[in-house]
Design an enzyme around this catalytic site. Structure first.
Site, PDB file in Angstrom:
ATOM      1  N   GLY A  40       2.625   3.933   0.763  1.00 54.54           N
ATOM      2  CA  GLY A  40       2.853   5.372   0.700  1.00 54.54           C
ATOM      3  C   GLY A  40       4.153   5.780   1.360  1.00 54.54           C
ATOM      4  O   GLY A  40       4.599   6.922   1.225  1.00 54.54           O
ATOM      5  N   GLY A  41       4.782   4.847   2.090  1.00 55.40           N
ATOM      6  CA  GLY A  41       6.035   5.124   2.768  1.00 55.40           C
ATOM      7  C   GLY A  41       7.248   4.865   1.898  1.00 55.40           C
ATOM      8  O   GLY A  41       7.154   4.278   0.811  1.00 55.40           O
TER       9      GLY A  41
ATOM     10  N   CYS B  72      -2.850   1.659  12.509  1.00 51.10           N
ATOM     11  CA  CYS B  72      -3.678   2.579  11.735  1.00 51.10           C
ATOM     12  C   CYS B  72      -4.983   2.912  12.443  1.00 51.10           C
ATOM     13  O   CYS B  72      -5.387   4.066  12.494  1.00 51.10           O
ATOM     14  CB  CYS B  72      -3.973   1.976  10.369  1.00 51.10           C
ATOM     15  SG  CYS B  72      -5.074   2.971   9.340  1.00 51.10           S
TER      16      CYS B  72
ATOM     17  N   ASP C  91       9.861   2.855   2.425  1.00 51.81           N
ATOM     18  CA  ASP C  91      10.363   1.487   2.344  1.00 51.81           C
ATOM     19  C   ASP C  91       9.717   0.702   1.204  1.00 51.81           C
ATOM     20  O   ASP C  91      10.406   0.087   0.379  1.00 51.81           O
ATOM     21  CB  ASP C  91      10.153   0.760   3.672  1.00 51.81           C
ATOM     22  CG  ASP C  91      11.025   1.312   4.793  1.00 51.81           C
ATOM     23  OD1 ASP C  91      12.121   1.813   4.489  1.00 51.81           O
ATOM     24  OD2 ASP C  91      10.612   1.245   5.960  1.00 51.81           O
ATOM     25  N   SER C  92       8.389   0.689   1.154  1.00 54.35           N
ATOM     26  CA  SER C  92       7.719  -0.060   0.087  1.00 54.35           C
ATOM     27  C   SER C  92       7.995   0.573  -1.276  1.00 54.35           C
ATOM     28  O   SER C  92       8.068  -0.130  -2.293  1.00 54.35           O
ATOM     29  CB  SER C  92       6.218  -0.146   0.351  1.00 54.35           C
ATOM     30  OG  SER C  92       5.624   1.131   0.444  1.00 54.35           O
TER      31      SER C  92
ATOM     32  N   CYS D  52      -2.069  -8.977  11.498  1.00 49.46           N
ATOM     33  CA  CYS D  52      -2.259  -8.276  10.237  1.00 49.46           C
ATOM     34  C   CYS D  52      -1.359  -8.852   9.154  1.00 49.46           C
ATOM     35  O   CYS D  52      -1.781  -9.055   8.009  1.00 49.46           O
ATOM     36  CB  CYS D  52      -2.001  -6.787  10.413  1.00 49.46           C
ATOM     37  SG  CYS D  52      -2.228  -5.822   8.894  1.00 49.46           S
TER      38      CYS D  52
ATOM     39  N   MET E 135      -3.397  -1.184  -0.045  1.00 45.60           N
ATOM     40  CA  MET E 135      -4.403  -1.874   0.759  1.00 45.60           C
ATOM     41  C   MET E 135      -5.090  -0.909   1.705  1.00 45.60           C
ATOM     42  O   MET E 135      -4.428  -0.211   2.476  1.00 45.60           O
ATOM     43  CB  MET E 135      -3.745  -2.992   1.585  1.00 45.60           C
ATOM     44  CG  MET E 135      -3.232  -4.154   0.788  1.00 45.60           C
ATOM     45  SD  MET E 135      -2.260  -5.303   1.824  1.00 45.60           S
ATOM     46  CE  MET E 135      -0.597  -4.774   1.390  1.00 45.60           C
TER      47      MET E 135
END
Length: 373
Positions: A13-14, A193, A16-17, A100, A36
């Site tokens: 959702g950011g 998160c 960068d991705s 993670c 994810m």
């Protein structure tokens, strides 16, 4: 960039991705997105997963690519969160972001993407790889994320693309704005998160039993009360509530260690107190990106936290014992449970978990002790 392939991008959702997906599309790849969910929505409602998913979906609609949704919350709880709590119970300060990446983002995600027919996965991390399978620092030194990626298995790295590794953050923002991405000006996410916006101590108190105890200086003088050793980490200033100590000046107090046997928090006064600095540490459970340890002794560079400037050090390995790292200059607040990560030039060699630190006493002598245990 590589020949055209089917690539599934981990979309958070950011920005960068999202730009990672954009760049792959522009390079001619068959691109799909995957969001994810790593923390259950019923976990006290602090995770912004639903909002993040809507942002990822809006990006995919603009780019014209499919968006998959996978729930890895059980894997995250079993492989990451459980280790996070175990570390705090043991008196150390774990880093769940490294776990993670190893277990979820380059483990469960990669497996899921392969089942969907992907040749490779991609993420918005600032890092690079080369044809030899080495993990390289990003061009943008301030955003480089190899510290968090050092434990990712080499097999996963060989099937991963880092489209942002050659870019600076300002360029990423500009590309997102030029393409009209709806999240081009979204603030970068920070923190973990499952903790969200709440105070860290509040979160730990919900999952760990704490026992209040004494706060002492290195001479054994009682200064106050702490709320539980798990709530503090080396070098911490906030939350000590030690204003106006009799016989002390007005300089702030910092956590210098924990005496778990007596449930005592050890503190010193002044940001640059000698007890906060160390030249030597031992580290365990190493992971080497190349699959084999380097020849030792090795003069290289290291960092013990994200964005720390690289520090010259000498790395030694004695038989089956822990790694021994000697720094050229004293390092502040080296923390057991965190990671020390090694570099040779641009090449990230790997890293290990800090086990013990040789910490100066108030008299300036060294004593070997696990300062957080």
């Amino acid at each position: 960039m590589m020949a055209a392939q089917r690539v599934i991008v981990g979309l958070s959702g950011g920005v960068d991705s999202s730009v990672a997906a954009l760049r792959l599309l522009e390079a001619g790849h068959d691109v799909e997105g995957l969001f994810m969910s790593n923390w259950s929505e019923d976990e006290e409602g602090y995770c912004q997963s639903a909002e993040d998913f809507q942002d990822a979906r809006a990006v995919c609609e603009l780019l014209g690519i499919p968006l998959h949704h996978a729930d890895f919350s059980r894997e995250y709880r079993d492989r990451v969160f459980a280790a996070f709590l175990s570390g705090y119970r043991a008196g150390v300060t774990p880093n769940p972001d490294v776990l993670c990446n190893r277990e979820i983002k380059f483990g469960s995600f990669l497996d899921h993407a392969r089942r969907l027919g992907a040749a490779r996965i991609a993420t918005g991390h600032y890092a690079r790889t080369d044809a030899a399978g080495r993990l390289l620092r990003a061009v943008d030194a301030d955003k480089d994320q190899t510290y968090f990626l050092h434990a990712v298995p080499a097999e996963a790295l060989r099937h991963t693309v880092f489209p942002l590794g050659e870019l600076h953050k300002t360029e990423v923002r500009a590309l997102a704005k030029r393409a009209g991405l709806p999240n081009h000006d979204r603030k970068d996410s920070t923190g973990i998160c499952f903790i969200g916006e709440r105070p860290f101590a509040e979160f730990l108190a919900r999952h760990l039993e704490d026992e209040a105890g004494e706060i002492e200086d290195l001479d054994g003088r009682a200064l106050g009360r702490h709320q539980g050793l798990t709530r503090y980490t080396l070098g911490q200033r906030q939350g000590l509530r030690l204003g106006g100590v009799s016989g002390a000046d007005d300089a702030p107090w910092f956590v210098a260690g924990k005496d778990a046997a007596r449930n005592v928090l050890l503190v010193v006064q002044g940001h640059d107190h000698p007890a906060l600095f160390s030249r030597r540490l031992t580290a365990v459970e190493p992971h080497w990106v190349a699959g084999v340890p380097p020849a030792v002794p090795l003069e290289c560079m290291a960092r013990c936290r994200h964005r720390q400037p690289l520090q010259p050090c000498r790395l030694e390995i004695t038989g089956d014992g822990p790694l021994v790292v000697n720094f050229a200059t004293p390092q502040r607040a080296l923390t057991p449970g965190q990671f020390v990560v090694f570099y040779s030039g641009e090449n990230c060699l790997g890293g290990a978990t800090i086990a013990t630190v040789d910490a100066p006493t108030a008299a300036g002598r060294l004593q070997s002790r696990p300062v957080s245990a």
